[in-house]
Design an enzyme around this catalytic site. Structure first.
Site, mmCIF file in Angstrom:
data_model
loop_
_atom_site.group_PDB
_atom_site.id
_atom_site.type_symbol
_atom_site.label_atom_id
_atom_site.label_comp_id
_atom_site.label_asym_id
_atom_site.label_seq_id
_atom_site.Cartn_x
_atom_site.Cartn_y
_atom_site.Cartn_z
ATOM 1 N N THR A 1 0.834 -1.213 0.000
ATOM 2 C CA THR A 1 0.000 0.000 0.000
ATOM 3 C C THR A 1 0.861 1.252 0.000
ATOM 4 O O THR A 1 0.567 2.227 -0.702
ATOM 5 C CB THR A 1 -0.945 0.005 1.210
ATOM 6 O OG1 THR A 1 -1.657 -1.230 1.263
ATOM 7 C CG2 THR A 1 -1.934 1.149 1.124
ATOM 8 N N ASP A 2 1.939 1.253 0.785
ATOM 9 C CA ASP A 2 2.890 2.367 0.736
ATOM 10 C C ASP A 2 3.445 2.540 -0.674
ATOM 11 O O ASP A 2 3.522 3.656 -1.201
ATOM 12 C CB ASP A 2 4.048 2.116 1.699
ATOM 13 C CG ASP A 2 3.749 2.543 3.126
ATOM 14 O OD1 ASP A 2 2.840 3.371 3.331
ATOM 15 O OD2 ASP A 2 4.424 2.051 4.041
ATOM 16 N N LEU A 3 3.869 1.430 -1.277
ATOM 17 C CA LEU A 3 4.486 1.498 -2.596
ATOM 18 C C LEU A 3 3.508 1.999 -3.642
ATOM 19 O O LEU A 3 3.845 2.853 -4.473
ATOM 20 C CB LEU A 3 5.026 0.124 -2.986
ATOM 21 C CG LEU A 3 6.134 -0.426 -2.074
ATOM 22 C CD1 LEU A 3 6.453 -1.868 -2.439
ATOM 23 C CD2 LEU A 3 7.379 0.436 -2.163
#
Length: 413
Positions: free
Chosen positions: A185-187
């Site tokens: 999700t960060d990426l």
């Protein structure tokens, strides 16, 4: 900034002031740096980005001792210049505002409202630089009932539905929700932020208008549900976990071989027939229960154990060779040692080596962006803490030695 003839890049005319840390924001700024933007990473004096210490493992120096740079930090910060500035001080805030005047983009991932008390929020900076593109990255966005919550990738994977789809079936051993092996999700938030920044820059170049970008991890996680989200919206029925199997196609999953695992993705009846014939089980191709995909889905629980036993009769390499030759989609499940020794990965230059001031060189995963006219340049290793502070203050803000020494003595830089 101007591109030199020898180093033509897509974004060589763009300067990015990067106030982000950890992963989502730095992933965005690393993408922009890979494309040629000048990225100035602002960190806390003496401490820096939290991920600098998120180890082991750490980068080794030329004497094989650990440096202060964790591998986690190295993964998301190449191509940047590093400055240390204490933005909680009036002098530090003035430095940031002066840098904004020299920049095209500001990236930040502070908690909602935190930069407002420093006069570094969009409303304040837009007053002094109307065409600034300002991108905020938070867990839940700038509004809504969760806006003040801290957002962490693991939590968002759960809240946003990904973990309800990921993991083995509940009725099988090891069943239950599972997070992805990387902070996906960060990426993906970093990737969406990159796209949004480039879109805003295009709008600015056409109209002269800057704008504000509000990126939220939860929004991104919901968006990237893709076909599974669409399945729910069309049926009202929440999809369940299926592990490495496919809900609608059989066989389309992992199998254990004699010495490892492979993926077989037989997307049509002809591929299925070739698969079982190559496994010496031609009778399965003619079995009335398995002749079409709908029938194979219906009789999955009977067929899959038979196929599992069949696949164990050959090694991973043997299956890959015969299936690829026959045109049956397949692939190995590689560990990372196998990934980086894969001839295709090597041919595509997905491992790069960049000179590093304390380690001599650092090996990093390369960018997947292959541009024919403005290729990615790998010239700047992930910077040491504060490595470029004095250089940037001199070249961009024209501070003299006395001014720099005073700021350093006061702990502002």
């Amino acid at each position: 900034m101007q591109n030199s003839p020898q180093h033509k890049t897509a974004l060589g005319h763009i300067r990015v002031l990067d106030l982000t840390r950890v992963l989502a924001g730095p992933w965005c700024s690393q993408n922009l740096a890979d494309l040629g933007a000048e990225v100035i990473k602002i960190e806390r004096p003496g401490i820096g980005d939290d991920t600098r210490s998120w180890g082991p493992p750490y980068l080794k120096d030329s004497t094989d001792n650990n440096t202060s740079e964790a591998a986690y930090y190295l993964a998301a910060n190449r191509g940047k210049q590093a400055m240390t500035v204490d933005i909680s001080t009036a002098e530090g805030q003035e430095i940031i505002r002066a840098l904004v005047l020299q920049s095209d983009v500001v990236l930040e991932n502070y908690k909602v409202g935190q930069l407002k008390k420093y006069g570094l929020d969009y409303a304040a900076l837009q007053q002094i630089k109307p065409d600034i593109v300002y991108c905020s990255i938070t867990g839940f966005g700038q509004d809504g009932p969760y806006a003040q919550r801290a957002g962490y990738d693991f939590i968002i994977q759960g809240m946003g539905g990904l973990m309800s789809l990921t993991g083995e079936r509940d009725d099988l051993p090891g069943g239950g929700p599972q997070k992805a092996g990387v902070a996906i999700t960060d990426l993906m938030t970093g990737m969406y932020a990159t796209i949004a920044v480039l879109a805003a820059l295009t709008h600015r170049d056409k109209t002269g208008e800057g704008q504000y970008i509000d990126m939220a991890l939860l929004d991104v996680q919901v968006a990237m549900l893709a076909n599974m989200g669409a399945n729910y919206l069309q049926t009202g029925k929440a999809p369940q976990r299926w592990g490495n199997a496919h809900q609608n196609i059989v066989p389309y999953q992992t199998f254990a071989t004699a010495d490892g695992h492979i993926i077989v993705a037989a997307g049509n009846d002809a591929q299925y027939r070739k698969f079982v014939q190559l496994g010496g089980r031609e009778e399965l191709a003619n079995d009335a229960r398995f002749q079409t995909n709908p029938l194979r889905v219906q009789h999955r629980e009977v067929l899959i154990p038979i196929l599992a036993d069949m696949v164990k009769t050959k090694t991973k390499a043997e299956w890959i060779m015969v299936l690829e030759t026959a045109g049956v989609p397949c692939g190995p499940i590689n560990n990372l040692d196998e990934v980086f020794h894969d001839p295709q990965v090597q041919s595509r230059q997905m491992q790069v080596e960049i000179p590093h001031p304390s380690a001599g060189a650092v090996r990093l995963v390369g960018s997947p962006m292959k541009l024919s006219k403005t290729p990615v340049q790998y010239e700047q290793a992930p910077p040491l803490l504060g490595q470029h502070t004095e250089q940037c203050l001199r070249s961009l803000l024209h501070f003299d030695d006395e001014k720099i020494a005073s700021l350093k003595a006061a702990g502002i830089i």
